[in-house]
Design a protein around this motif. Structure first.
Motif, PDB file in Angstrom:
ATOM      1  N   LEU A 153       9.931  37.857  26.841  1.00  0.00           N
ATOM      2  CA  LEU A 153       8.826  37.150  26.184  1.00  0.00           C
ATOM      3  C   LEU A 153       8.401  37.859  24.902  1.00  0.00           C
ATOM      4  N   PRO A 154       7.959  37.083  23.904  1.00  0.00           N
ATOM      5  CA  PRO A 154       7.493  37.701  22.656  1.00  0.00           C
ATOM      6  C   PRO A 154       6.141  38.389  22.845  1.00  0.00           C
ATOM      7  N   ALA A 155       5.862  39.343  21.971  1.00  0.00           N
ATOM      8  CA  ALA A 155       4.576  40.051  22.025  1.00  0.00           C
ATOM      9  C   ALA A 155       4.076  40.268  20.610  1.00  0.00           C
ATOM     10  N   THR A 156       2.764  40.455  20.503  1.00  0.00           N
ATOM     11  CA  THR A 156       2.182  40.845  19.222  1.00  0.00           C
ATOM     12  C   THR A 156       1.984  42.344  19.242  1.00  0.00           C
ATOM     13  N   PHE A 157       2.673  42.989  18.312  1.00  0.00           N
ATOM     14  CA  PHE A 157       2.622  44.428  18.191  1.00  0.00           C
ATOM     15  C   PHE A 157       1.599  44.784  17.117  1.00  0.00           C
ATOM     16  N   LEU A 158       0.787  45.790  17.388  1.00  0.00           N
ATOM     17  CA  LEU A 158      -0.212  46.251  16.413  1.00  0.00           C
ATOM     18  C   LEU A 158       0.283  47.536  15.789  1.00  0.00           C
ATOM     19  N   PHE A 159       0.387  47.541  14.480  1.00  0.00           N
ATOM     20  CA  PHE A 159       0.903  48.704  13.770  1.00  0.00           C
ATOM     21  C   PHE A 159      -0.154  49.175  12.775  1.00  0.00           C
ATOM     22  N   GLY A 160      -0.740  50.301  13.073  1.00  0.00           N
ATOM     23  CA  GLY A 160      -1.825  50.827  12.249  1.00  0.00           C
ATOM     24  C   GLY A 160      -1.374  51.954  11.349  1.00  0.00           C
ATOM     25  N   GLY A 161      -2.284  52.840  11.056  1.00  0.00           N
ATOM     26  CA  GLY A 161      -1.990  53.964  10.165  1.00  0.00           C
ATOM     27  C   GLY A 161      -2.103  55.282  10.906  1.00  0.00           C
ATOM     28  N   LEU A 162      -2.308  56.344  10.149  1.00  0.00           N
ATOM     29  CA  LEU A 162      -2.335  57.680  10.756  1.00  0.00           C
ATOM     30  C   LEU A 162      -3.694  58.007  11.372  1.00  0.00           C
ATOM     31  N   ARG A 163      -4.702  57.209  11.041  1.00  0.00           N
ATOM     32  CA  ARG A 163      -6.021  57.379  11.666  1.00  0.00           C
ATOM     33  C   ARG A 163      -6.299  56.176  12.547  1.00  0.00           C
ATOM     34  N   ARG A 164      -6.934  56.405  13.680  1.00  0.00           N
ATOM     35  CA  ARG A 164      -7.215  55.335  14.638  1.00  0.00           C
ATOM     36  C   ARG A 164      -7.901  54.144  13.990  1.00  0.00           C
ATOM     37  N   ARG A 165      -8.819  54.433  13.041  1.00  0.00           N
ATOM     38  CA  ARG A 165      -9.599  53.345  12.440  1.00  0.00           C
ATOM     39  C   ARG A 165      -8.892  52.645  11.291  1.00  0.00           C
ATOM     40  N   ASP A 166      -7.693  53.085  10.894  1.00  0.00           N
ATOM     41  CA  ASP A 166      -6.974  52.419   9.805  1.00  0.00           C
ATOM     42  C   ASP A 166      -6.664  50.968  10.181  1.00  0.00           C
ATOM     43  N   PRO A 167      -6.608  50.075   9.178  1.00  0.00           N
ATOM     44  CA  PRO A 167      -6.309  48.669   9.485  1.00  0.00           C
ATOM     45  C   PRO A 167      -4.925  48.515  10.137  1.00  0.00           C
ATOM     46  N   GLN A 168      -4.799  47.476  10.938  1.00  0.00           N
ATOM     47  CA  GLN A 168      -3.538  47.242  11.666  1.00  0.00           C
ATOM     48  C   GLN A 168      -2.863  45.962  11.199  1.00  0.00           C
ATOM     49  N   GLN A 169      -1.528  46.039  11.098  1.00  0.00           N
ATOM     50  CA  GLN A 169      -0.722  44.831  10.890  1.00  0.00           C
ATOM     51  C   GLN A 169      -0.401  44.282  12.266  1.00  0.00           C
ATOM     52  N   ARG A 170      -0.320  42.968  12.371  1.00  0.00           N
ATOM     53  CA  ARG A 170       0.148  42.344  13.618  1.00  0.00           C
ATOM     54  C   ARG A 170       1.575  41.913  13.397  1.00  0.00           C
ATOM     55  N   VAL A 171       2.466  42.411  14.191  1.00  0.00           N
ATOM     56  CA  VAL A 171       3.891  42.120  14.015  1.00  0.00           C
ATOM     57  C   VAL A 171       4.407  41.403  15.264  1.00  0.00           C
ATOM     58  N   PRO A 172       4.904  40.165  15.120  1.00  0.00           N
ATOM     59  CA  PRO A 172       5.462  39.502  16.300  1.00  0.00           C
ATOM     60  C   PRO A 172       6.826  40.120  16.636  1.00  0.00           C
ATOM     61  N   LEU A 173       7.002  40.560  17.882  1.00  0.00           N
ATOM     62  CA  LEU A 173       8.284  41.116  18.326  1.00  0.00           C
ATOM     63  C   LEU A 173       8.891  40.165  19.329  1.00  0.00           C
ATOM     64  N   ARG A 174      10.137  39.752  19.038  1.00  0.00           N
ATOM     65  CA  ARG A 174      10.790  38.744  19.870  1.00  0.00           C
ATOM     66  C   ARG A 174      12.028  39.311  20.535  1.00  0.00           C
ATOM     67  N   HIS A 175      12.533  38.554  21.475  1.00  0.00           N
ATOM     68  CA  HIS A 175      13.760  38.894  22.199  1.00  0.00           C
ATOM     69  C   HIS A 175      14.885  39.279  21.235  1.00  0.00           C
ATOM     70  N   GLY A 176      15.425  40.461  21.402  1.00  0.00           N
ATOM     71  CA  GLY A 176      16.559  40.893  20.583  1.00  0.00           C
ATOM     72  C   GLY A 176      16.187  41.709  19.357  1.00  0.00           C
ATOM     73  N   ASP A 177      14.895  41.772  19.042  1.00  0.00           N
ATOM     74  CA  ASP A 177      14.482  42.544  17.864  1.00  0.00           C
ATOM     75  C   ASP A 177      14.531  44.044  18.155  1.00  0.00           C
ATOM     76  N   ILE A 178      14.887  44.801  17.140  1.00  0.00           N
ATOM     77  CA  ILE A 178      14.825  46.260  17.242  1.00  0.00           C
ATOM     78  C   ILE A 178      13.969  46.773  16.092  1.00  0.00           C
ATOM     79  N   ALA A 179      13.049  47.677  16.411  1.00  0.00           N
ATOM     80  CA  ALA A 179      12.245  48.317  15.367  1.00  0.00           C
ATOM     81  C   ALA A 179      12.571  49.800  15.359  1.00  0.00           C
TER      82      ALA A 179
END
Ligand code: MD3
Ligand code: FE
Length: 216
Positions: A153-179
């Motif tokens: 199943l796909p998921a929404t991955f949250l990718f932030g910065g080096l500090r906890r409070r840094d803004p986050q990108q939402r990245v959809p991760l799907r079957h077969g994807d590699i990061a």
């Protein structure tokens, strides 16, 4: 193998940069997904998925197991890598060659030649399961990237910065994807939103994620 007719034949154009050192390889593992899923079943037969307890006393919503010479574990005593499965007292199952080959090829595609992972954590998410925002800092080798393989199943991955409070990108991760997460992105905060319900044709009602690392 890739060939002229699959949708990765255009190479670079499908690779998405998520930040410095972070690359998303869409569909990179689809051509070996059957071998990967078969190897995953063997690992889970020898070392079944279990929900571990955090040092703070919470039971994690994702179930986990490991393969390779080191496995990530957590309990009331803390987070660490251990050569043995605490449930069985035996060493974790060996890293299947298909995992190692896939991780090395993905890392090289992202610009990290010579990646040799010794640890593979396997996370299993069922609907509602999530992973709260965290950094991966239990490894010794911060100079090595982390390769993550998404299946099911796909998921929404949250990718932030080096500090906890840094803004986050939402990245959809799907079957077969590699990061691949290396360089300055290696210590970025990240997490996974609660899994939405659904049914994947080959994986079923779940998401599986492999994270391959050099832990030792
Ligand atoms: C970005 N797993 O096990 S993999 C984990 O989907 C973990 O199960 C997630 O985070 C999952 O620790 C995400 C993607 C990932 C892994 C490590 C990273 C992204 C990362 C390290 C730094 C930055
Ligand atoms: Fe992580």
């Amino acid at each position: 193998m890739r060939d002229l007719f699959d949708d990765r034949a255009d190479g670079q154009t499908r690779n998405e940069s998520l930040g410095v050192g972070a690359v998303l390889l869409r569909g990179f593992c689809v051509d070996v997904e059957e071998e990967v899923l078969a190897a995953l079943r063997q690992v889970a037969d020898a070392a079944p998925f279990r929900r571990m307890t955090t040092p703070g006393g919470y039971i994690m919503s994702a179930a986990m197991t490991n393969c390779g010479s080191a496995g990530w574990v957590t309990d009331r005593a803390g987070y660490r890598y251990d050569a043995k499965d605490p449930e069985s007292g035996k060493r974790w199952p060996a890293m299947p060659p298909v995992f190692l080959d896939l991780a090395m090829r993905a890392a090289a595609e992202a610009g990290f030649e010579g990646f040799l992972p010794d640890a593979c954590l396997i996370n299993r998410y069922e609907p509602g399961a999530k992973l709260s925002l965290h950094q991966d800092k239990d490894e010794r080798a911060f100079d090595s990237p982390i390769v993550s393989v998404s299946l099911g199943l796909p998921a929404t991955f949250l990718f932030g910065g080096l500090r906890r409070r840094d803004p986050q990108q939402r990245v959809p991760l799907r079957h077969g994807d590699i990061a691949v997460w290396g360089g300055p992105s290696r210590l970025a905060y990240h997490g996974v939103m609660p899994l939405k319900d659904g049914e994947h044709p080959t994986v079923g009602r779940r998401r599986l994620n492999l994270t391959l690392r050099k832990a030792l």
